[in-house]
Motif scaffolding. Structure first.
Motif, mmCIF file in Angstrom:
data_model
loop_
_atom_site.group_PDB
_atom_site.id
_atom_site.type_symbol
_atom_site.label_atom_id
_atom_site.label_comp_id
_atom_site.label_asym_id
_atom_site.label_seq_id
_atom_site.Cartn_x
_atom_site.Cartn_y
_atom_site.Cartn_z
ATOM 1 N N GLU A 50 0.843 -1.172 0.214
ATOM 2 C CA GLU A 50 0.069 -0.032 -0.008
ATOM 3 C C GLU A 50 0.684 1.045 0.054
ATOM 4 O O GLU A 50 2.172 1.232 0.206
ATOM 5 C CB GLU A 50 -0.996 -0.071 1.264
ATOM 6 C CG GLU A 50 -1.931 -1.054 1.258
ATOM 7 C CD GLU A 50 -2.960 -0.865 2.309
ATOM 8 O OE1 GLU A 50 -2.804 -0.227 3.241
ATOM 9 O OE2 GLU A 50 -4.061 -1.523 2.140
ATOM 10 N N ASN A 51 0.234 2.204 -0.321
ATOM 11 C CA ASN A 51 1.022 3.728 -0.212
ATOM 12 C C ASN A 51 0.025 4.680 0.162
ATOM 13 O O ASN A 51 -1.160 4.487 0.030
ATOM 14 C CB ASN A 51 1.250 3.953 -1.657
ATOM 15 C CG ASN A 51 2.147 5.182 -1.751
ATOM 16 O OD1 ASN A 51 1.922 6.288 -1.741
ATOM 17 N ND2 ASN A 51 3.479 4.918 -1.858
ATOM 18 N N ALA A 52 0.537 5.839 0.995
ATOM 19 C CA ALA A 52 -0.177 7.015 1.389
ATOM 20 C C ALA A 52 -1.009 7.564 0.430
ATOM 21 O O ALA A 52 -1.970 7.926 0.384
ATOM 22 C CB ALA A 52 0.730 7.913 2.021
ATOM 23 N N SER A 53 -0.531 7.522 -0.842
ATOM 24 C CA SER A 53 -1.344 8.081 -2.151
ATOM 25 C C SER A 53 -1.911 6.528 -2.433
ATOM 26 O O SER A 53 -1.388 5.933 -3.308
ATOM 27 C CB SER A 53 -0.455 8.645 -3.186
ATOM 28 O OG SER A 53 -1.072 8.652 -4.393
ATOM 29 N N PHE A 54 -3.083 6.554 -2.120
ATOM 30 C CA PHE A 54 -3.801 5.065 -2.472
ATOM 31 C C PHE A 54 -3.634 4.556 -3.812
ATOM 32 O O PHE A 54 -3.665 3.331 -3.919
ATOM 33 C CB PHE A 54 -5.304 5.231 -1.905
ATOM 34 C CG PHE A 54 -5.509 5.328 -0.591
ATOM 35 C CD1 PHE A 54 -4.468 5.226 0.529
ATOM 36 C CD2 PHE A 54 -6.821 5.363 -0.054
ATOM 37 C CE1 PHE A 54 -4.598 5.307 1.700
ATOM 38 C CE2 PHE A 54 -6.971 5.606 1.493
ATOM 39 C CZ PHE A 54 -5.693 5.522 2.321
ATOM 40 N N THR A 57 -1.239 2.030 -4.654
ATOM 41 C CA THR A 57 -0.940 0.767 -4.130
ATOM 42 C C THR A 57 -0.666 -0.563 -5.295
ATOM 43 O O THR A 57 -1.408 -0.462 -6.189
ATOM 44 C CB THR A 57 -2.234 0.581 -3.274
ATOM 45 O OG1 THR A 57 -2.298 1.319 -2.279
ATOM 46 C CG2 THR A 57 -2.532 -0.842 -2.683
ATOM 47 N N LEU A 58 -0.017 -1.370 -4.876
ATOM 48 C CA LEU A 58 -0.100 -2.589 -5.637
ATOM 49 C C LEU A 58 -0.572 -3.778 -5.091
ATOM 50 O O LEU A 58 -0.182 -4.036 -3.878
ATOM 51 C CB LEU A 58 1.399 -2.668 -5.825
ATOM 52 C CG LEU A 58 1.902 -4.009 -7.077
ATOM 53 C CD1 LEU A 58 1.392 -3.743 -8.254
ATOM 54 C CD2 LEU A 58 3.756 -3.999 -6.774
ATOM 55 N N CYS A 59 -1.300 -4.553 -6.058
ATOM 56 C CA CYS A 59 -1.729 -5.750 -5.092
ATOM 57 C C CYS A 59 -0.807 -6.842 -5.203
ATOM 58 O O CYS A 59 0.246 -6.868 -6.099
ATOM 59 C CB CYS A 59 -3.049 -6.266 -6.281
ATOM 60 S SG CYS A 59 -4.352 -5.184 -6.003
ATOM 61 N N ALA A 60 -1.036 -7.850 -4.453
ATOM 62 C CA ALA A 60 -0.204 -9.113 -4.267
ATOM 63 C C ALA A 60 0.007 -9.847 -5.473
ATOM 64 O O ALA A 60 1.231 -10.200 -5.654
ATOM 65 C CB ALA A 60 -0.669 -10.167 -2.866
ATOM 66 N N CYS A 95 -5.918 -7.080 -11.646
ATOM 67 C CA CYS A 95 -5.057 -8.094 -11.323
ATOM 68 C C CYS A 95 -5.596 -9.218 -12.341
ATOM 69 O O CYS A 95 -4.694 -10.125 -13.191
ATOM 70 C CB CYS A 95 -4.935 -8.647 -10.131
ATOM 71 S SG CYS A 95 -4.106 -7.586 -8.928
ATOM 72 N N ARG A 96 -7.002 -9.385 -12.504
ATOM 73 C CA ARG A 96 -7.523 -10.369 -13.519
ATOM 74 C C ARG A 96 -6.973 -10.130 -15.075
ATOM 75 O O ARG A 96 -6.709 -10.991 -15.824
ATOM 76 C CB ARG A 96 -8.960 -10.486 -13.786
ATOM 77 C CG ARG A 96 -9.618 -10.916 -12.355
ATOM 78 C CD ARG A 96 -10.956 -10.735 -12.350
ATOM 79 N NE ARG A 96 -11.536 -10.897 -10.667
ATOM 80 C CZ ARG A 96 -12.607 -11.599 -10.455
ATOM 81 N NH1 ARG A 96 -13.719 -11.598 -11.477
ATOM 82 N NH2 ARG A 96 -13.065 -11.521 -9.016
ATOM 83 N N GLN A 97 -6.913 -8.950 -15.644
ATOM 84 C CA GLN A 97 -6.172 -8.488 -16.558
ATOM 85 C C GLN A 97 -4.748 -8.801 -16.820
ATOM 86 O O GLN A 97 -4.572 -9.412 -17.784
ATOM 87 C CB GLN A 97 -6.384 -6.993 -17.033
ATOM 88 C CG GLN A 97 -6.180 -6.710 -18.647
ATOM 89 C CD GLN A 97 -6.984 -7.447 -19.534
ATOM 90 O OE1 GLN A 97 -8.214 -7.161 -19.556
ATOM 91 N NE2 GLN A 97 -6.163 -7.584 -20.564
#
Ligand SMILES: [Zn+2]
Length: 135
Positions: A50-54, A57-60, A95-97
């Motif tokens: 995650e990042n303070a700038s939402f 954020t990068l998913c697992a 993530c599906r893409q």
């Protein structure tokens, strides 16, 4: 879809569970681990960052796929996603893409401590967007 043995599936889920412990999710507290199985049998892990700038954020799942590519593997056979939610968590739309890009026939295993749901990439994203890469 390529079948995984129950041993392979368990190994992938175990790797995703372990990766979850490395998630950086101070804002949502929603810790996610992912593990991807490449065509040569290599397992590579990722966790959500995650990042303070939402929006940053990068998913697992995408973290694991980026790590797989960085390690020199481009063919994705299976992905395991592990959370401790009440029900198994499926990958988000982005993530599906990304899963479809590297594993259009991949198996997607969504696991919690008490439940496992298995899908194919095509079930999660039918008629995925595709663009023929330019040469
Ligand atoms: Zn996602």
């Amino acid at each position: 879809m390529t079948e995984l043995s129950s041993e392979q599936e368990q190994k992938l889920v175990d790797a995703a569970r372990e990766a979850r412990g490395r998630a950086y999710a101070p804002y949502s507290k929603f810790f996610v681990g992912a593990a991807v199985l490449s065509a040569d049998g290599t397992i590579v892990c990722g966790a959500n960052v995650e990042n303070a700038s939402f929006g940053a954020t990068l998913c697992a799942e995408r973290a694991a796929i980026a790590a797989m590519l960085s390690a020199g593997h481009q063919s994705l056979l299976a992905v395991a996603v592990y959370t401790e939610a009440d029900v198994p968590t499926t990958p988000c739309g982005i993530c599906r893409q990304v899963i479809a890009e590297f594993g259009p026939r991949a198996i997607v295993i969504c696991a919690t401590p008490s439940a496992v749901q298995t899908f194919t990439a095509d079930q999660l994203l039918p008629a995925a967007f595709a663009l023929k890469p330019s040469s």
